[in-house]
Scaffold this active site. Structure first.
Site, PDB file in Angstrom:
ATOM      1  N   CYS A  87       0.778  -1.255   0.000  1.00 51.95           N
ATOM      2  CA  CYS A  87       0.000   0.000   0.000  1.00 51.95           C
ATOM      3  C   CYS A  87       0.805   1.298   0.000  1.00 51.95           C
ATOM      4  CB  CYS A  87      -0.906   0.072   1.217  1.00 51.95           C
ATOM      5  SG  CYS A  87      -2.107  -1.230   1.354  1.00 51.95           S
ATOM      6  N   HIS A 143      -3.284   7.040   3.971  1.00 52.21           N
ATOM      7  CA  HIS A 143      -2.178   6.129   4.255  1.00 52.21           C
ATOM      8  C   HIS A 143      -0.806   6.660   3.829  1.00 52.21           C
ATOM      9  CE1 HIS A 143      -1.047   1.605   4.783  1.00 52.21           C
ATOM     10  NE2 HIS A 143      -0.777   2.342   5.831  1.00 52.21           N
TER      11      HIS A 143
END
Ligand code: NAG
Ligand code: NAG
Length: 554
Positions: A87, A143
């Protein structure tokens, strides 16, 4: 009797009024239009942890994704599209146009209690688009750092954000558990969005995206970054949250975890349909570029408590095998002259920044920082051959875990591996790969398909089936040739052998040597990884159990 007639009469009048009103709405030219920008709208839909085999445009119809497929088949399917294996690194490359080794983001994910973020000297995609007049919005998962306010989307080029700051959360209660800490992670801008409690995250993201499109002032171009949390697993107490009625509707998958996974994908697919429909309703679709991409390969067979599939590709998320880095993705736009094709042009996630900047009419010569991304807008929008300015891809170098991989043209070299070799195999499920089982006609009646019909973009069913078979990877059942990247590097020709079964390290020692040299070149330019130890002061328990930009309070 009389009264009934009267009511009926009133009813007729109301119907007529409604009809008249609807007819009026269809006469677009009678409505005075606002001046509309001629720069394209850019809608970037990023799925989280979606595997190569979790959409139905790559050959399996186990999980049917009609809306995603309708866009894919009327756009350009990127059959050799690479991302980073996990990610945070992948998202950093998307936002900066640089390989993670060049921003210090190459090692694993960012944690909510880690006192760091994507370095502030980096200029991000929305900051490039802003001077071109774009209105920038992010919906969903960030994120890239929430340690301090300055790392958050609203300080880095976005005008609005509804979503979460960390890497995952529960789709209903929106809490996130990681590094032994637990707290709520759902925000509207800087505010905690307590009011969204119980609302399914994917649907929250859809509603917000549609709201942004509906209220968009067309005199400005729109950049909408839709970063789904789907299909990332949630917390251990409920790893795959999906509405029960959606799960119940999926009859063709016996395995309960895979069925719940399919339900999560279903909401993602519906979201894509709703977004495309609202773009069409707002008369924005004809001047839009839509990208659909996963951030990394799928976590299969209970990796991360999830049930994705990259079949027939090798490996999973967070490995450098094709299953970790070769992503499901496509670009869609009426501005692409040869759409409805499968592209084997090499492209990497870092390429989106210069490619989209170029598509938006930006002048690349004004970018002073050194990008790893390459502007492929001409190749994608004009050309139909496999040519690409991109000839090589650095998949990653992680000197903490001791793994790295590079690809030059069709040759890929893997040195070392993560998880001590535990996730270096091939994982299912294969799904239903019978081409006749694909309900191609349903593509025309789903939301995205109907919207695309309105601008005459939908290909014919026969053409769709042809494209689908072109986008399907199949490999032989021959037993793989032994390879242990912990001992000796592995070399593959990933064009001829996309499943990485035939290690050619000993057959082509010179090619292997040349790729090793490329790896060392890249390594020489790498920044040290920016990871920092977890900071107890970031524990949500100090902030009423909410994940917080704790660096601003210490
Ligand atoms: C859209 O923006 C233009 C230019 O700023 C402005 O003139 C127009 O009133 C705006 N329309 C709406 C509906 O706000
Ligand atoms: C990169 O360089 C560092 C030292 O500078 C070394 O420890 C590491 O093994 C190298 N990695 C690769 C992939 O060459």
């Amino acid at each position: 009797m009389f009264r009934v007639d009267k009511k009926f009469f009133v009813f007729l009048i109301i119907c007529n009024l409604t009809l008249a009103h609807e007819n009026e709405e269809f006469e677009y030219d009678e409505i005075e239009e606002e001046p509309s920008s001629n720069r394209p709208n850019i809608i970037f839909i990023l799925a989280d942890d979606l595997g190569f085999n979790d959409v139905s445009f790559h050959g399996s119809s186990q999980i049917f994704t009609p809306n995603i497929d309708a866009l894919a088949f009327s756009g350009v399917i990127l059959n050799r599209y690479y991302v980073n294996p996990i990610c945070t690194p992948s998202r950093s490359a998307l936002m900066t146009g640089k390989y993670p080794i060049h921003t210090g983001m190459q090692h694993t994910v960012l944690f909510g209690a880690e006192p760091r973020g994507l370095p502030l000297n980096e200029k991000l995609l929305p900051e490039y688009l802003k001077p071109l007049g774009y209105s920038n919005h992010i919906v969903g998962k960030w994120h890239l750092g929430s340690y301090k306010k300055v790392y958050l989307p609203l300080m880095r080029g976005f005008e609005s954000h509804v979503g979460c700051w960390t890497g995952h959360h529960d789709y209903f209660d929106h809490t996130a558990e990681e590094t032994g800490m637990w707290g709520l992670d759902i925000r509207r801008g800087y505010d905690v969005a307590y009011d969204l409690h119980g609302k399914y995250t994917t649907d929250v993201i859809t509603d917000e995206s549609v709201k942004i499109i509906n209220s968009h002032n067309a005199s400005q171009p729109l950049f909408l970054y839709i970063a789904h949390t789907a299909v990332h697993s949630s917390n251990p107490y409920s790893p795959l949250p999906a509405p029960d009625d959606t799960v119940a509707k999926i009859k063709n998958i016996e395995d309960y975890k895979r069925r719940k996974f399919a339900a999560i994908v279903h909401h993602l697919d519906e979201s894509v349909g709703a977004v495309v429909k609202s773009l069409a309703d707002k008369n924005m679709l004809h001047n839009s570029i839509i990208i659909f991409s996963s951030d990394n390969g799928g976590p299969a067979e209970n990796f991360n408590l999830n049930a994705a599939s990259n079949y027939p590709l090798r490996g999973v998320k967070n490995t450098l095998w094709e299953g970790g880095v070769r992503a499901a993705g496509f670009i869609w736009s009426p501005l692409i002259s040869q759409h409805s094709r499968v592209s084997n042009q090499l492209i990497q996630v870092a390429d989106w920044l210069p490619t989209l900047y170029s598509a938006a009419g930006g002048d690349l010569s004004t970018i002073t920082t050194k990008l790893d991304g390459i502007d492929l807008w001409d190749e994608l929008s004009q050309q139909t051959t496999a040519d690409s300015k991109r000839k090589e891809v650095l998949h990653n170098i992680d000197n903490i875990w001791g793994s790295s991989a590079v690809m030059v043209n069709e040759w890929k070299l893997i040195v070392g591996t993560n998880y001590n070799g535990q996730w270096d195999s091939w994982y299912g499920p294969a799904g239903n790969r019978d081409p006749l089982s694909y309900p191609v006609k349903d593509l025309l009646t789903c939301k995205a398909g109907r919207a695309l019909e309105r601008i005459s973009m939908m290909p014919k069913p026969d053409d769709i089936l042809k494209l689908r078979s072109e986008a399907t990877i199949s490999c032989t059942n021959d037993p793989p040739k032994e390879c242990n990247p912990l001992k000796t590097p592995c070399l593959y020709n990933v064009v001829k052998d996309p499943c990485e079964k035939n290690n050619l390290f000993e057959v082509y020692p010179n090619i292997a040597k040349a790729l090793l040299v490329r790896l060392q070149d890249f390594n020489a330019s790498a920044l040290p990884p920016g990871n920092l130890a977890i900071d107890e002061r970031g524990n949500p328990k100090h902030f009423s159990y909410v994940w917080t930009n704790f660096g601003d309070y210490i």
